[in-house]
Design an enzyme around this catalytic site. Structure first.
Site, short mmCIF file in Angstrom:
data_model
loop_
_atom_site.label_atom_id
_atom_site.label_comp_id
_atom_site.label_asym_id
_atom_site.label_seq_id
_atom_site.Cartn_x
_atom_site.Cartn_y
_atom_site.Cartn_z
N ASP A 34 0.84 -1.18 0.03
CA ASP A 34 -0.03 0.04 -0.04
C ASP A 34 0.70 1.28 -0.16
O ASP A 34 1.75 1.56 0.95
CB ASP A 34 -0.73 -0.05 1.19
N GLU A 84 29.85 7.45 3.03
CA GLU A 84 29.75 6.02 3.16
C GLU A 84 29.82 5.55 1.99
O GLU A 84 29.71 4.20 2.05
CB GLU A 84 28.44 5.72 4.05
N CYS A 116 26.43 8.19 8.92
CA CYS A 116 25.77 9.44 8.53
C CYS A 116 26.20 10.72 9.22
O CYS A 116 25.78 11.81 8.84
CB CYS A 116 24.30 9.22 8.65
N THR A 157 13.57 3.28 1.53
CA THR A 157 14.32 4.34 2.40
C THR A 157 15.69 4.69 1.80
O THR A 157 16.78 5.05 2.36
CB THR A 157 14.66 4.15 3.98
N SER A 206 17.55 0.29 14.83
CA SER A 206 18.49 1.63 14.62
C SER A 206 17.56 2.75 14.91
O SER A 206 17.85 3.93 15.32
CB SER A 206 18.42 1.75 12.86
N HIS A 238 18.69 14.41 11.63
CA HIS A 238 19.16 13.56 10.70
C HIS A 238 17.84 12.69 10.27
O HIS A 238 17.07 11.99 10.88
CB HIS A 238 20.25 12.35 11.15
N LYS A 247 9.57 10.99 14.79
CA LYS A 247 9.62 10.48 16.13
C LYS A 247 10.56 11.04 17.06
O LYS A 247 10.50 11.18 18.06
CB LYS A 247 10.14 8.99 15.65
N ASN A 277 17.09 9.35 1.58
CA ASN A 277 18.00 9.09 2.46
C ASN A 277 19.34 9.58 1.70
O ASN A 277 19.75 9.16 0.30
CB ASN A 277 18.17 8.12 2.97
N SER A 310 24.67 5.58 12.50
CA SER A 310 24.73 4.33 13.03
C SER A 310 26.26 3.75 13.47
O SER A 310 27.11 4.19 12.98
CB SER A 310 24.37 3.48 11.98
N1 COA Z 1 -0.73 3.12 5.85
C1 COA Z 1 -0.07 4.05 6.66
N2 COA Z 1 0.85 3.68 7.46
C2 COA Z 1 1.36 2.46 7.32
C3 COA Z 1 0.83 1.62 6.66
C4 COA Z 1 -0.19 1.92 5.70
N3 COA Z 1 -0.82 1.11 4.94
N4 COA Z 1 1.60 0.53 6.60
C5 COA Z 1 2.56 0.58 7.65
N5 COA Z 1 2.26 1.82 8.17
C6 COA Z 1 3.23 2.70 9.00
C7 COA Z 1 3.56 1.75 10.27
O1 COA Z 1 2.65 1.81 11.25
C8 COA Z 1 4.86 2.26 10.72
O2 COA Z 1 4.86 3.09 11.45
P1 COA Z 1 5.27 3.83 12.90
O3 COA Z 1 6.73 3.53 12.81
O4 COA Z 1 4.99 5.19 13.07
O5 COA Z 1 4.60 2.66 13.54
C9 COA Z 1 5.50 2.72 9.19
O6 COA Z 1 4.48 2.71 8.47
C10 COA Z 1 6.57 1.76 8.81
O7 COA Z 1 5.95 0.25 8.90
P2 COA Z 1 6.72 -0.76 9.53
O8 COA Z 1 6.07 -2.13 9.13
O9 COA Z 1 7.68 -0.75 10.74
O10 COA Z 1 7.80 -0.83 8.26
P3 COA Z 1 9.00 -1.83 8.09
O11 COA Z 1 9.15 -3.16 8.65
O12 COA Z 1 8.80 -2.00 6.37
O13 COA Z 1 10.48 -1.14 8.22
C11 COA Z 1 12.11 0.78 8.32
C12 COA Z 1 10.34 0.26 8.13
C13 COA Z 1 12.14 2.13 8.62
C14 COA Z 1 12.26 0.14 9.83
C15 COA Z 1 12.92 0.23 6.99
O14 COA Z 1 12.61 0.93 5.99
C16 COA Z 1 14.29 0.23 7.48
O15 COA Z 1 15.10 -0.32 8.14
N6 COA Z 1 15.07 1.36 6.74
C17 COA Z 1 16.47 1.61 7.21
C18 COA Z 1 16.46 2.71 8.26
C19 COA Z 1 17.72 3.07 8.40
O16 COA Z 1 18.46 3.52 7.38
N7 COA Z 1 18.37 3.11 9.65
C20 COA Z 1 19.80 3.18 9.83
C21 COA Z 1 20.04 4.69 9.84
S1 COA Z 1 19.35 5.59 11.26
#
Ligand code: COA
Length: 410
Positions: A34, A84, A116, A157, A206, A238, A247, A277, A310
């Site tokens: 979605d 990086e 980062c 991302t 993370s 960041h 958040k 990103n 990180s």
């Molecule tokens: N409509 C609206 N929101 C939705 C949705 C929908 N249909 N489906 C999911 N969401 C929301 C979830 O509730 C969640 O929000 P919340 O965190 O506020 O609760 C968000 O979308 C992400 O969903 P989630 O299931 O947690 O996603 P994911 O398991 O696919 O992973 C990350 C998300 C960010 C953890 C992943 O993309 C990632 O690891 N990215 C890299 C992050 C990174 O670079 N970190 C290192 C540097 S800091």
């Protein structure tokens, strides 16, 4: 005391984003997700995609060339590249940028690494170097390609881009306060071993350690004499994805027993929503976005910055917006840069994602795709060949080249 006697800060700030992007609705459709998960859940709309003939050096050089047009480049005495996405284990990418821009020979050039936040370590180092020799300007370049595996949770991302900042004793945009909060802890939330092209990430971990780092760095900032929460007017975080900034903003308000002000939050995230990103560049893409899109006059306002890398390290610091800052912005160029990009099909995106330079030492000529000012022409005798682009390819050539690369790699 939170302000230095002589203001030191950012004199010029320019961005570069590659001229291609993937719309996250297209990604959602292709992955059966979605699209609201991306647009609302991650607060991301698009992500910039680096073409096969660009890398951290060409993007960094493009951002730096634009920043240097606004200053006396003969005063540049140090060039740093925070990345990086380094291209060599020994030679600093900063030297390639120095060469492409024909900067003065009386210059230090080096590369910085700590995920980062190495760009912020570059910024703090630059502030100290300018305090030591106020006649010198320091060019801090942050340039990265954020890559996660196809079909992984990290895929939406990704992004690519660069920021260049000229740090000097003649700041026209932001002058920094002296208080800086620091935090380090040994964590495995995100890393990339030398033998992998894509980052490994424990996304949920993370998010947790990012917030912990924010809390510790904020408390240290206050202990170092940093400004109280209520006197910060805007915030730049960041942004590995925009929702992380939201958040963080809520978390900082909670631990400071304050309200989370919303003024400027959407503005600080506007460019990141479209570029994605950019690792080291991300915090400063946010700063450019805030200064260039916030409708309020920010003169004299104090901005709180949180830089996260990180592994992990965090830094909280602050700065004040300088009078006349709007005249020193590169806003028009940035708007054009984002507006003129080409939307990639999912097929071309995937082909480019899989495409890689040869790793067996053979010579290679890179297909001409980018219309940026610098490109990676290929590899000869294990040496990357960079070139300045005098005339951009016509749109038809571009489409052809896109197809060519897609087909060659399919
Ligand atoms: N409509 C609206 N929101 C939705 C949705 C929908 N249909 N489906 C999911 N969401 C929301 C979830 O509730 C969640 O929000 P919340 O965190 O506020 O609760 C968000 O979308 C992400 O969903 P989630 O299931 O947690 O996603 P994911 O398991 O696919 O992973 C990350 C998300 C960010 C953890 C992943 O993309 C990632 O690891 N990215 C890299 C992050 C990174 O670079 N970190 C290192 C540097 S800091």
């Amino acid at each position: 005391m939170i302000s230095p006697v002589t203001p030191i800060g950012i004199e010029a700030l320019s961005l570069y984003a590659p001229p291609f992007y993937l719309d996250l609705d297209d990604l959602g459709k292709a992955r059966g997700v979605d699209p609201r998960k991306y647009r609302v859940g991650l607060a991301q709309d698009e992500m910039a995609m680096c073409p096969p003939d660009e890398d951290a050096v060409t993007m960094g050089a493009a951002a730096a060339a634009a920043a240097l047009r606004q200053v006396d480049a003969s005063k540049i005495g140090v060039v740093m590249l925070a990345t990086e996405s380094g291209i060599d284990q020994s030679k600093a990418g900063a030297i390639y940028i120095h060469g492409l821009l024909d900067l003065p020979r009386a210059c230090w050039c080096f590369e910085l690494k700590q995920a980062c936040c190495s760009s912020t370590m570059g910024l703090h180092t630059a502030l100290a170097l300018v305090a030591q020799r106020p006649d010198r300007k320091v060019l801090v370049v942050a340039s990265d390609i954020a890559r996660y595996g196809l079909g992984t949770p990290g895929e939406p991302t990704q992004g690519a881009g660069a920021v260049a900042m000229v740090i000097s004793a003649e700041p026209r945009l932001v002058a920094f306060d002296t208080a800086v909060g620091s935090y380090t802890a040994d964590e495995m939330d995100f890393w990339r071993p030398n033998y992998l092209r894509e980052a490994q990430v424990d996304g949920k971990h993370s998010i947790r350690v990012y917030l912990e780092a924010l809390e510790h760095a904020w408390r240290d900032y206050r202990e170092q004499g940093g400004a109280p929460y209520a006197s910060l007017d805007r915030f730049c975080y960041h942004l590995p994805f925009n929702k992380m900034g939201q958040k963080a903003h809520q978390h900082l308000a909670r631990i400071s027993h304050g309200e989370a002000p919303q003024a400027g939050m959407a503005e600080a995230q506007a460019y990141g929503r479209r570029i994605g990103n950019t690792y080291t560049a991300s915090l400063y893409v946010g700063l450019a976005s805030l200064l260039e899109t916030d409708p309020e006059d920010l003169t004299g306002r104090r901005i709180g910055f949180f830089s996260y890398g990180s592994g992990c390290m965090g830094s909280f610091f602050s700065g004040r917006v300088m009078p006349g800052y709007r005249e020193a912005l590169d806003a028009e160029r940035h708007h054009r840069l984002l507006h003129d990009r080409h939307r990639l099909s999912i097929g071309t995106y995937e082909a480019w994602h899989r495409h890689d330079l040869p790793e067996d030492g053979s010579d290679y000529e890179t297909p001409r795709v980018s219309d940026g000012p610098f490109r990676l022409a290929g590899i000869r005798d294990h040496q990357r060949q960079y070139e300045r682009v005098e005339t951009a390819p016509a749109a038809s050539d571009l489409a052809e080249a896109e197809t060519e690369v897609a087909l060659a790699d399919a």
